[in-house]
Design an enzyme around this catalytic site. Structure first.
Site, mmCIF file in Angstrom:
data_model
loop_
_atom_site.group_PDB
_atom_site.id
_atom_site.type_symbol
_atom_site.label_atom_id
_atom_site.label_comp_id
_atom_site.label_asym_id
_atom_site.label_seq_id
_atom_site.Cartn_x
_atom_site.Cartn_y
_atom_site.Cartn_z
ATOM 1 N N THR A 41 44.025 -6.844 66.129
ATOM 2 C CA THR A 41 42.751 -7.498 66.232
ATOM 3 C C THR A 41 43.063 -9.103 66.554
ATOM 4 O O THR A 41 41.601 -9.434 66.882
ATOM 5 C CB THR A 41 42.214 -7.313 64.589
ATOM 6 N N GLU A 42 43.938 -9.503 66.312
ATOM 7 C CA GLU A 42 44.343 -10.905 66.904
ATOM 8 C C GLU A 42 45.687 -11.248 67.501
ATOM 9 O O GLU A 42 46.586 -10.799 66.749
ATOM 10 C CB GLU A 42 44.118 -11.961 65.605
ATOM 11 N N ASN A 43 45.600 -11.861 68.348
ATOM 12 C CA ASN A 43 46.962 -12.286 68.898
ATOM 13 C C ASN A 43 46.922 -13.332 70.024
ATOM 14 O O ASN A 43 46.160 -13.042 71.123
ATOM 15 C CB ASN A 43 47.710 -11.027 69.476
#
Length: 305
Positions: free
Chosen positions: A204-206
């Protein structure tokens, strides 16, 4: 921890040693209630999924041959990811968290642990309340054992009895906490696979922000970061990890916690001084478009196995 213990983030409370644990306890119970609400009321009609998104770094032992360093790295990940994932996938906090916080609370003369406990009913209610696991991941640290002396006021950081180090050779394109260490992501994903029964994972986040604003929008370091980390997800897929999707952080430069508009993670540069907030694609936007259209690396020579 930053909102309820150090006070760096909203709501800015400094409830040393217990605030973060209490806030997390409520988050986990609330998450379970939302999952059950959806499961009982809407799932049969909508066939949707409810999960939780947890952000975690990876902790690598400084000396992989040292049992104390390996134990410290295990504590790092259990105090980080396991704090929330363990109750959801196994029904309770990690044993190492309960042991360490309990022992330090007793040393302080407290009658009960600063880490709250779940009742038997709550454990059953919470366990299994995730149809997928969202993972936010940015960086890795080397970890070693570090015993903190007895402190009358303990904290989440001192409870863990460890120190975090970085390799000075690691690229540090963004803020001081964010080093580019792609191989840590594969290890984190494999840890999740073995620890929690290979759940369905959505990244979901990177991503990475820039230390110096590049007026030419030439963010080659972001391209290298994305290339390295996405490649490690590809390796994790080959390891059998159940990664279903990936979301880069982030599409646009935006408001970033207590850093405001100064931390720029976006594929698109935003001119915040202009009232119309015009958007300009950085080089990484074009590179990421190619990855999306190819559903992988356009040039097979970029892929390292």
């Amino acid at each position: 921890e930053k909102g309820y213990e150090t006070g760096e983030h909203a709501p800015g409370l400094k409830l040393g040693g217990c605030g973060a644990y209490k806030a997390a306890h409520h988050i986990i119970k609330t998450h379970a209630k939302v999952w059950h609400s959806y499961n009982n009321t809407w799932r049969s009609e909508q066939q949707g999924m409810v999960g939780i998104s947890l952000t975690s770094g990876w902790g690598e032992p400084v000396d992989p041959h040292s049992q104390t360093d390996r134990d410290a790295a295990e504590r790092y990940i259990q105090f980080h990811l396991g704090w929330f994932a363990n109750p959801i996938y196994k029904g309770d906090y990690p044993e190492v968290m309960k042991n360490y916080v309990g022992r330090k609370s007793a040393q302080q003369g407290l009658g009960t642990s600063r880490l709250p406990t779940f009742s038997v009913q709550e454990k059953t209610y919470i366990k299994g309340t995730s149809d997928f696991l969202g993972i936010g991941h940015f960086t890795t640290h080397y970890v070693l054992q570090k015993s903190f002396p007895f402190l009358q006021v303990s904290s989440y950081h001192t409870d863990r009895d460890l120190a975090e180090l970085v390799d000075p050779k690691w690229p540090a394109p963004g803020p001081k906490w964010l080093y580019s260490v792609p191989w840590g992501f594969r290890r984190l994903l494999n840890f999740i696979k073995t620890q929690y029964g290979n759940p369905l994972i959505y990244v979901t986040e990177n991503g990475v922000s820039e230390k110096v604003q590049c007026t030419q929008l030439c963010d080659e370091w972001r391209i290298e970061y994305l290339k390295g980390y996405i490649n490690e997800i590809l390796k994790a897929l080959n390891d059998g990890v159940n990664v279903k999707g990936y979301t880069a952080w982030s599409l646009l430069d935006k408001f970033e916690w207590n850093k405001g508009f100064s931390e720029r993670f976006g594929f698109y540069h935003i001119d915040f001084k202009n009232k119309n907030k015009p958007r300009y694609p950085k080089a990484s936007a074009d590179y990421y478009k190619k990855i999306i259209s190819a559903n992988g690396f356009p040039n097979s020579r970029e892929v390292m196995t």
